[in-house]
Every structure is written in structure tokens, then in C-alpha cells.
Write a protein that holds these residues in place. Structure first.
Motif, short mmCIF file in Angstrom:
data_model
loop_
_atom_site.label_atom_id
_atom_site.label_comp_id
_atom_site.label_asym_id
_atom_site.label_seq_id
_atom_site.Cartn_x
_atom_site.Cartn_y
_atom_site.Cartn_z
N HIS A 262 0.81 -1.22 0.00
CA HIS A 262 0.00 0.00 0.00
C HIS A 262 0.84 1.27 0.00
O HIS A 262 0.55 2.22 0.73
N LEU A 263 1.89 1.30 -0.83
CA LEU A 263 2.65 2.54 -0.97
C LEU A 263 1.76 3.60 -1.62
O LEU A 263 0.93 3.31 -2.48
N GLY A 264 1.95 4.85 -1.20
CA GLY A 264 1.12 5.93 -1.70
C GLY A 264 -0.15 6.15 -0.92
O GLY A 264 -0.99 6.95 -1.32
N PHE A 265 -0.32 5.47 0.20
CA PHE A 265 -1.48 5.72 1.07
C PHE A 265 -1.46 7.17 1.55
O PHE A 265 -2.51 7.80 1.72
N ASP A 266 -0.25 7.68 1.77
CA ASP A 266 -0.05 9.08 2.15
C ASP A 266 0.64 9.78 0.98
O ASP A 266 1.87 9.88 0.94
N PRO A 267 -0.11 10.22 -0.02
CA PRO A 267 0.49 10.72 -1.27
C PRO A 267 1.47 11.87 -1.04
O PRO A 267 1.22 12.77 -0.24
N GLY A 268 2.59 11.79 -1.76
CA GLY A 268 3.57 12.87 -1.71
C GLY A 268 4.51 12.82 -0.52
O GLY A 268 5.42 13.64 -0.43
N ASN A 269 4.31 11.90 0.39
CA ASN A 269 5.16 11.79 1.57
C ASN A 269 6.20 10.71 1.33
O ASN A 269 5.89 9.52 1.37
N ASP B 22 8.42 9.76 3.18
CA ASP B 22 8.73 9.03 4.42
C ASP B 22 7.45 8.47 5.04
O ASP B 22 7.34 8.36 6.25
N GLU B 23 6.50 8.09 4.19
CA GLU B 23 5.21 7.63 4.72
C GLU B 23 5.38 6.37 5.56
O GLU B 23 6.32 5.60 5.41
N PHE B 24 4.40 6.16 6.44
CA PHE B 24 4.43 5.05 7.39
C PHE B 24 4.56 3.71 6.67
O PHE B 24 5.36 2.84 7.08
N ASN B 25 3.83 3.52 5.58
CA ASN B 25 3.89 2.24 4.87
C ASN B 25 5.25 2.02 4.24
O ASN B 25 5.71 0.87 4.14
N ARG B 26 5.93 3.08 3.79
CA ARG B 26 7.28 2.92 3.24
C ARG B 26 8.26 2.56 4.35
O ARG B 26 9.14 1.71 4.15
N GLN B 27 8.11 3.16 5.51
CA GLN B 27 8.99 2.80 6.63
C GLN B 27 8.83 1.32 6.98
O GLN B 27 9.83 0.63 7.24
N ARG B 28 7.61 0.85 6.98
CA ARG B 28 7.36 -0.54 7.32
C ARG B 28 7.91 -1.48 6.25
O ARG B 28 8.48 -2.55 6.55
N LEU B 29 7.78 -1.10 4.98
CA LEU B 29 8.36 -1.91 3.90
C LEU B 29 9.87 -1.95 4.02
O LEU B 29 10.49 -3.03 3.91
N ASP B 30 10.49 -0.79 4.23
CA ASP B 30 11.95 -0.75 4.33
C ASP B 30 12.45 -1.61 5.48
O ASP B 30 13.48 -2.30 5.37
N SER C 120 3.28 5.97 -7.63
CA SER C 120 3.55 5.03 -6.54
C SER C 120 4.24 3.77 -7.04
O SER C 120 5.07 3.18 -6.32
N TYR C 121 3.92 3.33 -8.27
CA TYR C 121 4.65 2.19 -8.83
C TYR C 121 6.12 2.52 -9.04
O TYR C 121 6.99 1.65 -8.89
N ALA C 122 6.42 3.75 -9.39
CA ALA C 122 7.82 4.15 -9.51
C ALA C 122 8.51 4.05 -8.16
O ALA C 122 9.69 3.66 -8.07
N VAL C 123 7.80 4.37 -7.08
CA VAL C 123 8.36 4.22 -5.74
C VAL C 123 8.57 2.74 -5.42
O VAL C 123 9.57 2.36 -4.81
#
Length: 286
Positions: free
Chosen positions: A14-21, A23-31, A61-64
């Protein structure tokens, strides 16, 4: 003896749940999860990312996603979930998204992984139409003697969390069941979607469902009434999770883990050495 094949799995990112961030929470969890996988010894042989790669289906978000998974020391296989968009996915991953569906075969170490597409536009639950059934029928016919694992986003089983359940009477479930019926080479089904770790027997096959890297669905088995909000917890920030599927040439064993820090109560040192020696001595040699 050949070393077992270790297949890692992450799902419901669920990347892009917080668009434009960035350092969003979901990216932190994925990393955190990918960091845990890259520190494993031995490393996984490959990684499955089983759908809901992004939250809103947008190309940005797919690019991310591509950037987040880039540079990993093992290949990554992607599949579609209900939050995904095939067209936008294909714009970033053209090597996988050049047809009507994102489905393909990956052969590794005598095991066949068949990735299928259960995305049904406009629907939260799964889909599996006659075109996808024909494709899967052809793939299974190609290698009837090769052990095969089917990789998909939506589980075909009723797990018991009522608002997330799959009804076994859904058309897509019946079509999928009829398609794999009689194909004894199918040794397991790997899924996501439920945001919880679940295993179940279905049509004589073990279904392993991995919990999400994004926040989890609360474990609540009570019936739910859509007209009576009862304040039950629905989404909880339990630790990001992953699965390891270990194929030993005969059977698939699934282990579930979280990416948080664990408190170590014992290590393999001189005090633990006698126990390890005695346990290993009980096993056949060779």
C-alpha cells in the motif's frame, strides 16, 4: 543433499497511502521488512510481492515500488491485488504488464511458480474469469510432472474475519477450483489480501496467507452487521510481517515472521552447545 529453496514473501504494501510523503508510514514498514530479509543468512532465493503494491493504483507510486525493491540481492516476482492498476503497473514494469492480465511462470530449482492475476476492476474481492482460467489450464498442462506453487493475491478460502471473508460460492472461486482440479502437481497456494497470517486446507491444497507489511487487520471473529457499527477494532499497527516458504524438493513449509526487534533470551554459546549437540545426534546421519 541439495539446499532447500527459500522463497520470501511480502504483501499488501500500500505505498502511496499518504500521497507525496517520501517518508510515509507504509514505506517505513516496507523498508524495515526488506532490511530484515537482506540480513538473513542464507539470503532468500527470491521474493514474492503478492499484490496491493500501491494503495491508489497510480503510476507515481509504482515508480516508488520499483525504487524500493531495486538493488535487492534476489529477484522479485510481483502480482496484482485489488488496489493495483494494470495499466499504471505496466507503465513502470513493462516486462511484466504487456497483456490483458499480469500472469506468468517462473521456474526455479525444479519448482514451478505460476503467478496469476485475481484483480477484478471495481471489486474488493477476487476475480478469475474464463480467459484467465484458459491461461492457467494451458500452463498446468505444460508441466504436469513438475511441482507447482500458485501465487495470487486473493485467498480462495473463508478465513473467518467476516468483513474480509471470501465466500466459497463466489463465481471466481468456483472457476479457480474447477481449473486446478485434478492437477496433482499443485503443491501449495500462496496469497495475501487478508493482512493477517493464516493457513488453511482448501480443495486438498494448503493455502498460506501472509500478513501485510502495511498495518494489519484486527483479529475479530464475531459476526458483523453493516448497519450496526459496534466500534470493534478493524486496523491495528502490529509489526510489519513477511513469510518464508521453504521448498525441500518434496514439500512446502511456511514460516511467518515480523520485522520488529526481538528480545533475545538465549544465544548459541557454550551453555547451549550440549542441547544443540544432543538434538542433532537424535537425527539420522547422511
Amino acid at each position: 543433499m541439495t539446499a532447500p529453496l527459500v522463497i520470501a514473501q511480502v504483501t499488501d504494501i500500500h505505498l502511496g497511502f499518504d500521497p507525496g510523503n517520501a517518508d510515509e508510514f507504509n514505506r517505513q514498514r516496507l523498508d524495515a521488512t526488506l532490511g530484515a530479509l537482506t540480513r538473513m543468512t542464507p539470503l532468500p532465493d527470491l521474493l514474492l510481492a503478492t499484490g496491493d503494491l500501491v494503495d491508489r493504483g497510480d503510476a507515481e507510486s509504482y515508480a516508488v515500488v520499483r525504487e524500493a525493491f531495486g538493488g535487492l540481492p534476489f529477484p522479485v516476482l510481483y502480482c496484482m491485488g485489488n488496489h493495483d492498476d494494470r495499466t499504471n503497473f505496466a507503465s513502470v514494469f513493462p516486462e511484466l504488464g504487456d497483456g490483458d492480465f499480469v500472469h506468468y511462470v517462473h521456474d526455479v530449482a525444479g519448482l514451478r511458480l505460476v503467478v496469476i492475476d485475481t484483480l477484478e476492476d471495481g471489486r474488493h474481492g477476487g476475480g478469475f474469469c474464463t480467459a484467465r482460467a484458459a491461461w492457467l489450464t494451458a500452463r498446468l498442462a505444460e508441466a504436469p510432472d513438475t511441482p507447482t506453487i500458485i501465487v495470487m493475491h486473493h485467498p480462495p478460502v473463508e478465513a473467518g474475519i467476516e468483513w474480509m471473508n471470501t465466500d466459497p460460492r463466489e463465481d471466481w472461486v468456483e472457476t479457480f477450483a474447477a481449473t486446478i482440479a485434478g492437477h496433482d502437481q499443485v503443491r501449495g497456494i500462496i496469497c495475501g489480501h487478508l493482512h493477517r497470517s493464516v493457513t488453511a486446507q482448501w480443495e486438498g491444497i494448503t493455502v498460506a496467507i501472509c500478513a501485510s507489511t502495511a498495518p494489519q487487520v484486527a483479529l475479530e471473529l464475531a459476526p458483523i452487521d453493516a448497519d450496526q457499527p459496534d466500534q470493534r477494532p478493524m486496523i491495528v499497527a502490529d509489526p510489519p510481517a513477511y513469510a518464508l516458504h521453504r521448498w525441500n524438493g518434496a514439500q512446502l513449509v511456511t514460516l511467518f515472521e515480523t520485522a520488529d526487534d526481538h528480545v533475545v533470551l538465549a544465544r548459541f554459546d557454550e551453555r547451549m552447545q550440549p542441547l544443540v549437540r544432543s538434538l542433532l545426534a537424535e537425527r539420522p546421519v547422511g
